[in-house]
Scaffold this motif. Sequence first.
Motif, short mmCIF file in Angstrom:
data_model
loop_
_atom_site.label_atom_id
_atom_site.label_comp_id
_atom_site.label_asym_id
_atom_site.label_seq_id
_atom_site.Cartn_x
_atom_site.Cartn_y
_atom_site.Cartn_z
N LEU A 87 0.85 -1.21 0.00
CA LEU A 87 0.00 0.00 0.00
C LEU A 87 0.87 1.25 0.00
O LEU A 87 1.93 1.27 0.63
CB LEU A 87 -0.90 0.01 1.23
CG LEU A 87 -2.16 -0.85 1.15
CD1 LEU A 87 -2.85 -0.92 2.50
CD2 LEU A 87 -3.13 -0.31 0.11
N ASP A 88 0.41 2.25 -0.70
CA ASP A 88 1.17 3.52 -0.73
C ASP A 88 0.82 4.34 0.50
O ASP A 88 -0.37 4.46 0.86
CB ASP A 88 0.81 4.32 -2.00
CG ASP A 88 1.22 3.56 -3.27
OD1 ASP A 88 2.21 2.80 -3.19
OD2 ASP A 88 0.54 3.72 -4.30
N PHE A 147 0.92 3.97 3.58
CA PHE A 147 0.03 3.32 4.55
C PHE A 147 0.26 3.87 5.97
O PHE A 147 -0.66 3.93 6.79
CB PHE A 147 0.24 1.80 4.50
CG PHE A 147 -0.68 1.02 5.40
CD1 PHE A 147 -2.06 1.22 5.34
CD2 PHE A 147 -0.19 0.09 6.31
CE1 PHE A 147 -2.92 0.51 6.16
CE2 PHE A 147 -1.05 -0.61 7.14
CZ PHE A 147 -2.41 -0.41 7.06
N LYS A 148 1.51 4.24 6.20
CA LYS A 148 1.85 4.78 7.53
C LYS A 148 0.95 5.97 7.85
O LYS A 148 0.48 6.13 8.98
CB LYS A 148 3.32 5.19 7.54
CG LYS A 148 3.88 5.48 8.90
CD LYS A 148 5.39 5.64 8.82
CE LYS A 148 6.01 5.99 10.17
NZ LYS A 148 5.33 7.01 10.92
N ASN A 192 -2.52 4.94 8.95
CA ASN A 192 -2.46 4.55 10.36
C ASN A 192 -2.38 5.77 11.26
O ASN A 192 -3.10 5.86 12.25
CB ASN A 192 -1.22 3.67 10.61
CG ASN A 192 -1.54 2.20 10.48
OD1 ASN A 192 -2.67 1.78 10.70
ND2 ASN A 192 -0.55 1.42 10.08
N HIS A 251 -5.25 2.89 13.86
CA HIS A 251 -4.91 1.51 13.47
C HIS A 251 -6.14 0.66 13.15
O HIS A 251 -6.03 -0.31 12.41
CB HIS A 251 -4.06 0.85 14.55
CG HIS A 251 -2.61 1.16 14.40
ND1 HIS A 251 -2.07 2.39 14.74
CD2 HIS A 251 -1.58 0.44 13.88
CE1 HIS A 251 -0.79 2.39 14.46
NE2 HIS A 251 -0.45 1.22 13.94
N GLY A 280 -6.63 1.31 9.72
CA GLY A 280 -5.47 0.69 9.05
C GLY A 280 -5.71 -0.80 8.85
O GLY A 280 -5.53 -1.35 7.76
N ASP A 281 -6.15 -1.45 9.92
CA ASP A 281 -6.46 -2.89 9.83
C ASP A 281 -7.57 -3.14 8.81
O ASP A 281 -7.52 -4.10 8.03
CB ASP A 281 -6.92 -3.43 11.19
CG ASP A 281 -5.75 -3.63 12.14
OD1 ASP A 281 -4.60 -3.45 11.70
OD2 ASP A 281 -5.99 -3.97 13.32
N LEU A 308 -6.27 -3.15 5.34
CA LEU A 308 -5.59 -4.40 4.98
C LEU A 308 -6.60 -5.51 4.69
O LEU A 308 -6.43 -6.30 3.75
CB LEU A 308 -4.65 -4.83 6.12
CG LEU A 308 -3.45 -3.90 6.38
CD1 LEU A 308 -2.68 -4.33 7.62
CD2 LEU A 308 -2.51 -3.89 5.17
N ASP A 315 2.30 -4.21 5.39
CA ASP A 315 1.35 -3.92 4.30
C ASP A 315 1.85 -4.48 2.97
O ASP A 315 1.43 -4.04 1.91
CB ASP A 315 1.08 -2.41 4.20
CG ASP A 315 2.33 -1.62 3.83
OD1 ASP A 315 3.44 -2.17 4.01
OD2 ASP A 315 2.21 -0.47 3.37
N LYS A 335 7.34 2.65 -6.70
CA LYS A 335 7.25 3.69 -5.66
C LYS A 335 7.95 4.96 -6.13
O LYS A 335 7.46 6.08 -5.92
CB LYS A 335 7.90 3.21 -4.36
CG LYS A 335 7.18 2.07 -3.68
CD LYS A 335 6.05 2.56 -2.80
CE LYS A 335 5.42 1.39 -2.07
NZ LYS A 335 4.15 1.71 -1.47
N1 LIG Z 1 -2.95 -1.10 11.01
C1 LIG Z 1 -1.92 -1.91 10.78
N2 LIG Z 1 -0.75 -1.35 10.41
C2 LIG Z 1 0.30 -2.15 10.14
C3 LIG Z 1 0.22 -3.55 10.28
N3 LIG Z 1 1.44 -4.05 9.96
C4 LIG Z 1 2.23 -3.02 9.65
N4 LIG Z 1 1.55 -1.86 9.75
C5 LIG Z 1 2.01 -0.48 9.50
O1 LIG Z 1 2.21 -0.35 8.11
C6 LIG Z 1 3.06 0.78 7.94
C7 LIG Z 1 3.99 0.48 6.76
O2 LIG Z 1 4.68 1.61 6.53
P1 LIG Z 1 5.90 1.69 5.56
O3 LIG Z 1 6.42 0.32 5.29
O4 LIG Z 1 6.87 2.67 6.14
O5 LIG Z 1 5.34 2.20 4.23
P2 LIG Z 1 4.27 3.26 3.75
O6 LIG Z 1 3.89 4.25 4.81
O7 LIG Z 1 3.14 2.47 3.18
O8 LIG Z 1 5.06 4.01 2.65
P3 LIG Z 1 5.40 3.47 1.23
O9 LIG Z 1 5.33 1.99 1.26
O10 LIG Z 1 6.77 3.96 0.95
O11 LIG Z 1 4.37 4.04 0.33
C8 LIG Z 1 3.77 1.02 9.26
O12 LIG Z 1 3.29 2.20 9.83
C9 LIG Z 1 3.34 -0.16 10.12
O13 LIG Z 1 3.16 0.20 11.48
C10 LIG Z 1 -1.02 -4.10 10.70
O14 LIG Z 1 -1.18 -5.30 10.85
N5 LIG Z 1 -2.05 -3.25 10.93
#
Ligand SMILES: Nc1nc2c(ncn2[C@@H]2O[C@H](COP(=O)(O)OP(=O)(O)OP(=O)(O)O)[C@@H](O)[C@H]2O)c(=O)[nH]1
Length: 502
Positions: free
Chosen positions: A385-386, A388-389, A392, A397, A400-401, A404, A427, A492
């Motif tokens: 996911l783009d 995604f942080k 969240n 969260h 966020g969940d 997913l 993600d 990306k």
């Molecule tokens: N809600 C939720 N968040 C998750 C889970 N697993 C991982 N994450 C979050 O997913 C986010 C992934 O962020 P990054 O890998 O930095 O990537 P991004 O923000 O999507 O940025 P880019 O990938 O570069 O577009 C982090 O903030 C993790 O905390 C989960 O099971 N549930």
Amino acid sequence: MEKPAISKSRSQQASKVDKPTSNVHEHAETGRSFWPFKPLSGLYQDVFIILSWIAIWQIGRIVEYTEHASVWFPAAGYTLACFLVLGWRAVVPIMVAAIAITVWNGHNYLLPLSNVEMMWGGVLFGVAHMLPYYAGASVLGHLLRKPDVTTPQLIVSFLIIGCISSLVATQLVIGSLVLTNQMSAADIKEAMLPFWIGDMAGVVVLAPLFAGLLVKISAASKIDLLAFSNCASSDLHSYFKKVAINLALILFVMLLAKLTQSRDSAFAIFFLAITHMWIACTESTKRNVISLAISSLCIVLLVHIFALMDYVKVYQFALNVIAANALFGIAIPQLQADNALLKDRVFVDTLTQAYTREYLAQRSALEMAQSRESGSSLYFVMFDLDKFKRINDELGHVDGDNALRRLSQVTKDIVRKADVFARFGGDEFVLLLPNINEQNALNLVEKVREGINAIIISEVSLSSSFGVTLMQQSDTLETLIQRADRALYASKEKGGNTITLK
Ligand SMILES: Nc1nc2c(ncn2[C@@H]2O[C@H](COP(=O)(O)OP(=O)(O)OP(=O)(O)O)[C@@H](O)[C@H]2O)c(=O)[nH]1
């Protein structure tokens, strides 16, 4: 998506990995559905225990070996079950029943005793009969309530308790009968063994069924039998077929004994161990104990009808051994269910219901080997996911969940049966696309991209980036991941929401 085909063992085929078993006890047979009335308590329960105990005692008389010694004594199993389920509350009704039966018996055997003497005899018999089973039930109840005791440990304990408590009950009851002049000391030797195996058969074969019934009937059950509930049942028709085979076998071997009048032929009853083990391994605990009760009742009736009293001890020893075996079988469907649950936990991601990385590792090894062997194509896709942080951070969260979960559902709806969809971590997800050409693979990935792009969580639209690569002969899973990861990184770099093929 296709079901996983990692291993071809029977137990693995039996457990459906792509339909996680969320709760082993989902089909627990603990309802009171068969008992149409309100659960019994107080006086009603006491009266029920008294009447049922006397009725069960009477059934045991079908195979009375000598006076006072029945080689099949269901009342022993019932007493143990009453104490196990109701505790001390069963003492008074069983004592009343014991006194009533002693007085009734005294008249029946024309004993030269007054009613008062017979009543005292009944009290002594009640105490001698109840003490060992009360002690046995207390130990068993204690073990049942301990969460760390396993089913096989409980079954071994039950068998040991059944053996010892019936032996002690035999000694005490015979002693009480002799003391109260209801039995001659000269008869002790003859009565001892049939008395013991009769009590033991009552306990080992019937106590589990009685306990199951009492739990449903009584409002004040001290135990629950959830630990013995399992859903490994076939359909009812198939169960009846197995029971019918059992009964046919019993009829055949007992008819053989009747026709040949040879003690040796009576030993053929041990073949019943095979059919009972079959039931034990394939049916629920409830059906298992019901079939044991049916077999034992059938044997007892046929002993009576065919006048096979000379061989009755063989049949009763056989019943004890067969029941002990079959009770161990209870653990098998349970172990299978636990195994299936464990596999679900290892292979299916709980949040997204996509396959896990462990599953991906095993499945990709298979798919890669197959692709090498057949020369067919295998595409490997990584996507993520783009930003995604930010979802969240800004939406929380829970959203966020949710994102997913929605991504997973959308992807599952688009991929083919043969494809594998797994969560790689966080993600990041992976698609394994076997037997597909480049154009179709890219079309499929484009559909997933569009599907994810159409998801809106709290007014925010999702987007994702993809890295796609075709497996080469020299690839390992690691090199595939590296290449797909580089392609994903390139997407990306282009600003996301893009597919890159490398
Ligand atoms: N809600 C939720 N968040 C998750 C889970 N697993 C991982 N994450 C979050 O997913 C986010 C992934 O962020 P990054 O890998 O930095 O990537 P991004 O923000 O999507 O940025 P880019 O990938 O570069 O577009 C982090 O903030 C993790 O905390 C989960 O099971 N549930």
